[in-house]
Design a protein around this motif. Sequence first.
Motif, PDB file in Angstrom:
ATOM      1  N   ASN A  34       0.833  -1.200   0.000  1.00 47.26           N
ATOM      2  CA  ASN A  34       0.000   0.000   0.000  1.00 47.26           C
ATOM      3  C   ASN A  34       0.868   1.251   0.000  1.00 47.26           C
ATOM      4  N   PRO A  35       1.368   1.653  -1.158  1.00 48.19           N
ATOM      5  CA  PRO A  35       2.247   2.825  -1.191  1.00 48.19           C
ATOM      6  C   PRO A  35       1.510   4.094  -0.754  1.00 48.19           C
ATOM      7  N   THR A  36       2.239   4.992  -0.116  1.00 46.69           N
ATOM      8  CA  THR A  36       1.706   6.318   0.239  1.00 46.69           C
ATOM      9  C   THR A  36       2.627   7.344  -0.406  1.00 46.69           C
ATOM     10  N   TYR A  37       2.231   7.767  -1.593  1.00 45.88           N
ATOM     11  CA  TYR A  37       3.053   8.704  -2.345  1.00 45.88           C
ATOM     12  C   TYR A  37       2.905  10.100  -1.758  1.00 45.88           C
ATOM     13  N   LEU A 142       7.655   3.346   6.252  1.00 51.29           N
ATOM     14  CA  LEU A 142       7.878   3.833   7.611  1.00 51.29           C
ATOM     15  C   LEU A 142       6.804   3.265   8.541  1.00 51.29           C
ATOM     16  N   ALA A 143       7.097   3.249   9.824  1.00 52.69           N
ATOM     17  CA  ALA A 143       6.292   2.512  10.809  1.00 52.69           C
ATOM     18  C   ALA A 143       4.829   2.925  10.893  1.00 52.69           C
ATOM     19  N   ASP A 144       4.556   4.242  10.857  1.00 53.30           N
ATOM     20  CA  ASP A 144       3.174   4.701  11.052  1.00 53.30           C
ATOM     21  C   ASP A 144       3.030   6.122  10.514  1.00 53.30           C
ATOM     22  N   ASP A 145       1.822   6.670  10.647  1.00 58.97           N
ATOM     23  CA  ASP A 145       1.554   8.015  10.136  1.00 58.97           C
ATOM     24  C   ASP A 145       2.447   9.061  10.793  1.00 58.97           C
ATOM     25  N   ALA A 146       2.713   8.918  12.088  1.00 58.56           N
ATOM     26  CA  ALA A 146       3.576   9.881  12.788  1.00 58.56           C
ATOM     27  C   ALA A 146       4.984   9.871  12.194  1.00 58.56           C
ATOM     28  N   ALA A 147       5.508   8.694  11.910  1.00 57.61           N
ATOM     29  CA  ALA A 147       6.844   8.584  11.313  1.00 57.61           C
ATOM     30  C   ALA A 147       6.849   9.166   9.905  1.00 57.61           C
ATOM     31  N   ARG A 148       5.757   8.938   9.151  1.00 60.72           N
ATOM     32  CA  ARG A 148       5.673   9.479   7.788  1.00 60.72           C
ATOM     33  C   ARG A 148       5.613  11.005   7.814  1.00 60.72           C
ATOM     34  N   GLU A 149       4.840  11.578   8.735  1.00 58.77           N
ATOM     35  CA  GLU A 149       4.757  13.040   8.858  1.00 58.77           C
ATOM     36  C   GLU A 149       6.103  13.639   9.279  1.00 58.77           C
ATOM     37  N   LYS A 150       6.782  12.976  10.196  1.00 56.68           N
ATOM     38  CA  LYS A 150       8.104  13.440  10.641  1.00 56.68           C
ATOM     39  C   LYS A 150       9.099  13.432   9.472  1.00 56.68           C
ATOM     40  N   GLN A 154      10.929  16.682   7.908  1.00 54.97           N
ATOM     41  CA  GLN A 154      12.388  16.779   7.858  1.00 54.97           C
ATOM     42  C   GLN A 154      12.869  17.073   6.443  1.00 54.97           C
ATOM     43  N   LYS A 155      12.296  16.392   5.467  1.00 55.89           N
ATOM     44  CA  LYS A 155      12.695  16.648   4.074  1.00 55.89           C
ATOM     45  C   LYS A 155      12.309  18.071   3.653  1.00 55.89           C
ATOM     46  N   ALA A 156      11.123  18.531   4.047  1.00 54.13           N
ATOM     47  CA  ALA A 156      10.700  19.897   3.701  1.00 54.13           C
ATOM     48  C   ALA A 156      11.653  20.917   4.306  1.00 54.13           C
TER      49      ALA A 156
END
Length: 184
Positions: A34-37, A142-150, A154-156
């Motif tokens: 389930n990719p999250t682009y 990544l592990a979860d939504d919190a990790a994806r948002e972090k 960081q990239k932004a």
Amino acid sequence: MLNHLMKIVAGCGLAAVCLAQAPPPAAPASNVANPTYVSIPLEITVNRPAAEVWKRVGKYCDIGEWFQMGCTIVSGKDGEFGAVRSVAGEILVGKTELSYTYTQAPRAGRPYNLYHGTLEARPLTATTSKLVYTLVFDNSMLADDAAREKDKAQKAAQFTRALENMKIIAEGGTLPPAPARGGR
């Protein structure tokens, strides 16, 4: 003998027709279920014409200056399709007069995240332009939504600093010292 030769030719012809009509095998869309682009579009206005800005910060290994890190071309020729730079093994896959797009190749032992970046200088007026940096990647591993948002934040932040550095360089300024890396 002629009859045998005709059978071979007919058999080859039939095989060619069957192969031409068979649908191609489906290519996997991703190596994750389930990719999250994610896309991160960033921009900054520069008080210089786009062509001048691009001349100063748009070469493929100029990333070394505005990211304040080393960069060398490890394969191919700087600015040509297929050139590979030492920064994350990034490959030049597209370009225009005032832009380029790169990707990161898959790496052994890591899920492929389809990471791509595009840097572009857009004219606004005869004397001003806008630098646009867009990242696209899949962070589903990544592990979860919190990790994806972090990760996205960081990239932004990292690429916003890069755009600010490009603006300073393009406008003739001097970069501040690079921040410490690795939490030191």
